[in-house]
Design an enzyme around this catalytic site. Sequence first.
Site, PDB file in Angstrom:
ATOM      1  CG  ASN A 363      -0.063   0.207   2.442  1.00 19.90           C
ATOM      2  OD1 ASN A 363       0.970  -0.152   2.750  1.00 19.90           O
ATOM      3  ND2 ASN A 363      -0.783   1.016   3.404  1.00 19.90           N
ATOM      4  CB  CYS A 365       1.861   4.013   4.688  1.00 20.82           C
ATOM      5  SG  CYS A 365       0.503   5.245   4.511  1.00 20.82           S
ATOM      6  CD  GLU A 367       0.373   0.845   6.552  1.00 20.07           C
ATOM      7  OE1 GLU A 367      -0.708   1.358   6.374  1.00 20.07           O
ATOM      8  OE2 GLU A 367       1.280   1.435   5.883  1.00 20.07           O
TER       9      GLU A 367
END
Length: 964
Positions: A363, A365, A367
């Site tokens: 994704n 970010c 994570e």
Amino acid sequence: MTETASGPARGSRAKGTKAKGLRIERIHTTPGVHPYDEVEWARRDVVMTNWRDGSVNFEQRGVEFPDFWSVNAVNIVTSKYFRGAVGTPQREVSLRQLIDRIVKTYRKAGEDYKYFASPADAEIFEHELAYALLHQIFSFNSPVWFNVGTPQPQQVSACFILAVDDSMESILDWYKEEGMIFKGGSGAGLNLSRIRSSKELLSSGGNASGPVSFMRGADASAGTIKSGGATRRAAKMVILDVDHPDIEDFIETKVKEEEKIRALRDAGFDMDLGGDDITSVQYQNANNSVRVNDTFMKAVEEGGKFGLTSRMTGEVIEEVDAKSLFRKMAEAAWACADPGIQYDDTINHWHTCPESGRINGSNPCSEYMHLDNTSCNLASLNLMKFLKDDGKGRQSFEVERFAKVVELVITAMDISICFADFPTQKIGENTRAFRQLGIGYANLGALLMATGHAYDSDGGRALAGAITSLMTGTSYKRSAELAAVVGPYDGYARNAQPHQRVMKQHSDANGVAVRVDDLDTPIWAAATEAWQDVLHLGEKNGFRNAQASVIAPTGTIGLAMSCDTTGLEPDLALVKFKKLVGGGSMQIVNGTVPQALRRLGYQEEQIEAIVAHIAENGNVIDAPGLKHEHYEVFDCAMGERSISAMGHVRMMAAIQPWISGALSKTVNLPETATVEDVEEVYFEAWKMGVKALAIYRDNCKVGQPLSAKKKETEKAEVTAKTEATIREAVEKVVEYRPVRKRLPKGRPGITTSFTVGGAEGYMTANSYPDDGLGEVFLKMSKQGSTLAGMMDAFSIAVSVGLQYGVPLETYVSKFTNMRFEPAGMTDDPDVRMAQSIVDYIFRRLALDFLPFETRSALGIHSAEERQRHLETGSYEPSDDVDMDVEGLAQSAPRAQELKAVATPKAEVAAAVPAPKQAHTSAELVEMQLGIQADAPLCFSCGTKMQRAGSCYICEGCGSTSGCS
């Protein structure tokens, strides 16, 4: 803990049969009492303004929240999560409505899909979930608050991974799918490595465009869409494998665009983030990451060659020097913070479902990492809610309550997949088949400081690792229990062996973890028990979820929970802003500071002195009574004692072994960091087993505010050139004239009666409201006398001089010690003897309006200061002396501040900036440090944003550049 309805008998169940349902145990609630009835409610007015122009960008009055909710949390939840048009009957006006909208939807779905053993269990589930949300113990990710229980599609996932193939149809589908995800309030990422390179041929015989060219279209699309329709910007990630033939072009995309930004800025265009002209620059809406494998990293380590392979045949079509390519990555990241790095072999080593495909993407970010065309819904726990502190330094982590809340949240998150809507059919099918969850936490940095642990310490890492291991172990245990009730995820049968292997890896890592102190040891013990249950129950029941945990940035939801720190980040600074209910704000020292000091054994008197020092200085350096070995406990992300880059990496490595996905984290580097420092971070993170990270060197982006030092340097250069030009062009027509600053009609003043050598008089000293002494009036007792007339004339002359900028200390130095009659004793205890009326007047004015350092240099001290000198040998006031007069009224402009004012006959106006005011903790840190944090201004309210993982969060209004 929560049990299945079959209770102890479930062990004798035939394999493959399902239990009757979950028995839900109460954690916080009381039978017969609704959680809403246990709190005091209050009405609040939410009015949010844009600090740049003062306009109101959101207003809703009379909203209802518990009285213990902070102003900031109320503002963010009201403006971001309340649904319905403001001013209409459909608009939500109470937190009760918001929470009910969510928990009742979850309860109904749980009943519909046979999760609960009885209606009573369903009711307990609803009440416990409501209690936890009401008391800010945890929060779902933002899409849940946006969408659940509303008439619109029930999108609950914040994180999406897409896929794109080497065809125009697939590429155009990518653009469309990203747009639909952004519209639903989420972010998406994908790996472009399947697209053939610009060095390969098309079937028609021409050269292919390559993935970098197609990034332009996706970037432009993202730049036009606000995530969730109105409340968030689109968040996206693009990844390219290190063996792709176009990897060098990919690495350099943002570097080249930064060079364009510099050129345009120098030409006078507005290139700040959010500026009118920044949209003309490409590739600004995505995070870029390079996916490296162990083969490449070993080639870097050994100084060998590395092959770039054809997308069509898999053959090596070019060999490059691995170390040189790695250097280019580091140089690009040093210059503009992109690309980040992802470690492919590490990621896939922890993959629970390799039989269904590799993990190629993440994704935005970084994570969430799992199969292509899947999604993950997130939830984060507020760790400070589980710290038990008696206020006397005795602390413990509430292990059992923490585990129970984890079970509750995992149950709710899994239920949401049953009723959720998804932006594409493929994502819906895959998410329901693998049911990926992303439980995580916020406030780790605050917890570590509150418990007296330095962020970069063995004790801090042990506590963080223990909590993470317990969280993920309990999550997978609950997942196995859910599998007994409603069945394992559809892809489990095919992936049972690798899933069990990964569970064993987590358990083994827990077994060898180092225990440090009395706080982490019981957590490790509980985690060990949880992992034993995971292995046992998983073998028997399978698992309901392919993944269970991630560490997200927790931007908006972290602020909604009133967290001091986001995700796994350390504290930004020791002094922050707190918004007040009646309006306005105040600076406060973090509440975790006194907690830490008590834990470290300091007495209340010492704590008060240390906190006072921090309030004044913003740091602990030279704090009275604080031991040097305890300084590190209070190290923050910014400041004189900021945490080192490798300190951040070591914390990531301490947590990673117990996270299903990865950690959203940006490693901040100082502006002085070198390319070699970036290489070290990227290389050591690989060696330590981190899955992904990004770096950010202060002030590396032109599209963001420069440091104050840089601004001053550039301003000085421009000013010097401008002044030289003006001197040459208008030297003959410039007239140098002083500028008078008149006092307002109403002005503050002090009237003092005095007697000097028997002569009585009165002195009235009036000052500017914010800028020191502006006029003096003197009246002697005998009106009409020569002395009275001279004093009138003298006071007018002095007043006019002050208003034209003559510094008060200049008058004081010239007129004190002047001898003439009347002279002698006075009735003023601070000035016992005066050699003339003029001598007395300027000594009194110095005491009233000059700061201590200035008048002390002139030998002028108060009676109290002279007494202190006799007792201590020093005139200086102690730290606890209240300097009311000096704080209230500073002198007129001092000599070193006085500047010549040139007024050319042609109209020339110089803008005088107003004193800078801080509106957020990030801006407060800037003022304390004398530098500017390298972060964008919020696109909604104009305040300075701050880092949250690999994203940015606005403390003022809750807007985020990420997906949580």
